[in-house]
Design a protein around this motif. Sequence first.
Motif, PDB file in Angstrom:
ATOM      1  N   ALA A 112       0.992  -1.283   0.024  1.00  0.00           N
ATOM      2  CA  ALA A 112       0.141   0.163   0.105  1.00  0.00           C
ATOM      3  C   ALA A 112       1.011   1.237   0.082  1.00  0.00           C
ATOM      4  N   GLN A 113       1.934   1.236   0.971  1.00  0.00           N
ATOM      5  CA  GLN A 113       2.700   2.600   0.792  1.00  0.00           C
ATOM      6  C   GLN A 113       3.450   2.522  -0.547  1.00  0.00           C
ATOM      7  N   LEU A 114       4.292   1.410  -1.096  1.00  0.00           N
ATOM      8  CA  LEU A 114       4.950   1.311  -2.006  1.00  0.00           C
ATOM      9  C   LEU A 114       4.156   1.977  -3.391  1.00  0.00           C
ATOM     10  N   LYS A 115       2.868   1.794  -3.473  1.00  0.00           N
ATOM     11  CA  LYS A 115       2.074   2.197  -4.425  1.00  0.00           C
ATOM     12  C   LYS A 115       1.916   3.568  -4.392  1.00  0.00           C
ATOM     13  N   LYS A 116       1.878   4.608  -3.382  1.00  0.00           N
ATOM     14  CA  LYS A 116       1.689   5.888  -2.937  1.00  0.00           C
ATOM     15  C   LYS A 116       3.250   6.655  -3.430  1.00  0.00           C
ATOM     16  N   GLY A 117       4.292   5.709  -3.583  1.00  0.00           N
ATOM     17  CA  GLY A 117       5.492   6.512  -3.955  1.00  0.00           C
ATOM     18  C   GLY A 117       6.570   6.392  -2.971  1.00  0.00           C
ATOM     19  N   GLU A 118       7.853   6.821  -3.407  1.00  0.00           N
ATOM     20  CA  GLU A 118       9.042   6.849  -2.701  1.00  0.00           C
ATOM     21  C   GLU A 118       8.894   7.969  -1.467  1.00  0.00           C
ATOM     22  N   ALA A 120       6.264   8.232   0.367  1.00  0.00           N
ATOM     23  CA  ALA A 120       5.195   7.917   1.581  1.00  0.00           C
ATOM     24  C   ALA A 120       5.945   7.188   2.764  1.00  0.00           C
ATOM     25  N   PRO A 121       5.372   7.821   3.758  1.00  0.00           N
ATOM     26  CA  PRO A 121       5.917   7.361   5.167  1.00  0.00           C
ATOM     27  C   PRO A 121       5.591   5.734   5.300  1.00  0.00           C
ATOM     28  N   TYR A 122       6.735   5.466   5.735  1.00  0.00           N
ATOM     29  CA  TYR A 122       6.732   3.897   6.488  1.00  0.00           C
ATOM     30  C   TYR A 122       7.394   3.806   7.902  1.00  0.00           C
ATOM     31  N   GLY A 123       6.611   3.799   8.930  1.00  0.00           N
ATOM     32  CA  GLY A 123       7.078   4.049  10.199  1.00  0.00           C
ATOM     33  C   GLY A 123       8.038   5.301  10.343  1.00  0.00           C
ATOM     34  N   GLN A 124       9.112   5.251  10.819  1.00  0.00           N
ATOM     35  CA  GLN A 124       9.775   6.629  10.951  1.00  0.00           C
ATOM     36  C   GLN A 124      10.750   7.284   9.748  1.00  0.00           C
ATOM     37  N   LYS A 125      10.428   6.380   8.490  1.00  0.00           N
ATOM     38  CA  LYS A 125      11.135   6.555   7.534  1.00  0.00           C
ATOM     39  C   LYS A 125      10.338   6.692   6.341  1.00  0.00           C
ATOM     40  N   THR A 126      10.806   6.947   5.183  1.00  0.00           N
ATOM     41  CA  THR A 126       9.848   6.892   3.927  1.00  0.00           C
ATOM     42  C   THR A 126      10.175   5.748   3.106  1.00  0.00           C
ATOM     43  N   VAL A 127       9.461   5.131   2.286  1.00  0.00           N
ATOM     44  CA  VAL A 127       9.491   4.082   1.276  1.00  0.00           C
ATOM     45  C   VAL A 127      10.856   4.157   0.753  1.00  0.00           C
ATOM     46  N   GLY A 128      11.326   5.176   0.059  1.00  0.00           N
ATOM     47  CA  GLY A 128      12.553   5.736  -0.516  1.00  0.00           C
ATOM     48  C   GLY A 128      13.875   5.216   0.456  1.00  0.00           C
ATOM     49  N   GLN A 129      13.584   5.897   1.698  1.00  0.00           N
ATOM     50  CA  GLN A 129      14.632   5.566   2.472  1.00  0.00           C
ATOM     51  C   GLN A 129      15.169   4.229   2.647  1.00  0.00           C
ATOM     52  N   TYR A 130      13.821   3.360   2.777  1.00  0.00           N
ATOM     53  CA  TYR A 130      14.199   1.880   3.000  1.00  0.00           C
ATOM     54  C   TYR A 130      14.784   1.241   1.790  1.00  0.00           C
ATOM     55  N   ILE A 131      14.369   1.644   0.417  1.00  0.00           N
ATOM     56  CA  ILE A 131      14.758   1.142  -0.706  1.00  0.00           C
ATOM     57  C   ILE A 131      16.277   1.533  -0.968  1.00  0.00           C
ATOM     58  N   HIS A 132      16.480   2.753  -0.728  1.00  0.00           N
ATOM     59  CA  HIS A 132      17.926   3.503  -1.338  1.00  0.00           C
ATOM     60  C   HIS A 132      18.777   3.931  -0.147  1.00  0.00           C
ATOM     61  N   ARG A 133      19.510   3.187   0.271  1.00  0.00           N
ATOM     62  CA  ARG A 133      20.199   3.415   1.510  1.00  0.00           C
ATOM     63  C   ARG A 133      21.603   3.969   1.355  1.00  0.00           C
ATOM     64  N   PRO A 134      22.172   4.871   1.745  1.00  0.00           N
ATOM     65  CA  PRO A 134      23.536   5.472   1.656  1.00  0.00           C
ATOM     66  C   PRO A 134      24.436   4.547   2.095  1.00  0.00           C
ATOM     67  N   ALA A 135      25.809   4.796   1.770  1.00  0.00           N
ATOM     68  CA  ALA A 135      27.007   4.199   2.109  1.00  0.00           C
ATOM     69  C   ALA A 135      27.095   4.132   3.450  1.00  0.00           C
ATOM     70  N   PHE A 136      26.941   5.045   4.121  1.00  0.00           N
ATOM     71  CA  PHE A 136      26.998   5.149   5.637  1.00  0.00           C
ATOM     72  C   PHE A 136      25.694   5.853   6.366  1.00  0.00           C
ATOM     73  N   GLU A 137      25.503   5.239   7.739  1.00  0.00           N
ATOM     74  CA  GLU A 137      24.326   5.731   8.432  1.00  0.00           C
ATOM     75  C   GLU A 137      25.119   5.912   9.769  1.00  0.00           C
ATOM     76  N   LEU A 138      24.955   7.117  10.131  1.00  0.00           N
ATOM     77  CA  LEU A 138      25.374   7.366  11.596  1.00  0.00           C
ATOM     78  C   LEU A 138      24.450   7.899  12.539  1.00  0.00           C
ATOM     79  N   TYR A 139      23.904   7.021  13.607  1.00  0.00           N
ATOM     80  CA  TYR A 139      23.000   7.795  14.322  1.00  0.00           C
ATOM     81  C   TYR A 139      23.365   8.037  15.950  1.00  0.00           C
ATOM     82  N   ASP A 140      22.850   8.940  16.390  1.00  0.00           N
ATOM     83  CA  ASP A 140      23.166   9.191  17.812  1.00  0.00           C
ATOM     84  C   ASP A 140      22.066   8.579  18.722  1.00  0.00           C
ATOM     85  N   MET A 141      22.447   7.476  19.147  1.00  0.00           N
ATOM     86  CA  MET A 141      21.521   6.362  19.847  1.00  0.00           C
ATOM     87  C   MET A 141      21.023   7.057  21.118  1.00  0.00           C
TER      88      MET A 141
END
Length: 186
Positions: A112-118, A120-141
């Motif tokens: 359903a979210q994929l059909k809305k486009g990249e 579209a929200p999916y949890g705390q991220k977007t569909v596009g953020q799930y599909i296309h990931r950067p080389a590095f992800e750094l998070y302040d835990m």
Amino acid sequence: MLDFAGGLDREKNAPIKPVDADAFWKERGISKYENRGRRYSSYHGRSWLNILEQENDPTRTEIFASHTFHEVQMYYPMRVVRDQKYKLIWNIAHPLPFPFSTDLWAASTWQAQLKKGENAPYGQKTVGQYIHRPAFELYDMQYDADETKNLATDPAFAETLEEYKARLKKFQETMGDPWAQKWEYE
């Protein structure tokens, strides 16, 4: 688990009754020159049996994780280092779209979210953020446990990024991770 089952030599951090790998494979008619990975005489991890009833263990300051694939068609190597402050994810195959497991891909919520486009929200991220990931992800835990703000491209965190990359690379080299060589040409 080995400690829980009573099979861990705690002094050596190894099995009480280790199996000779060369003899094991020779008995099965497999050449010792075939690729069976690096041999270790002890484990790199530690038993958690002695801390099961503790809320915190001050001797455990960081963890390392690796992922190569989930299902055969889901090849997407990733390496991670995390401590109480930051988490660094190296998406080694970042130019490729992230491969989803069959059950998630087929789920009606994802479709359903994929059909809305990249966007579209999916949890705390977007569909596009799930599909296309950067080389590095750094998070302040401490301030971003949901991992919503990637700090890897923020100049204010450049030193932190390099520190965590160095820690990850060192661990990979220690463990004989074949992906460690990619640091040389990436």
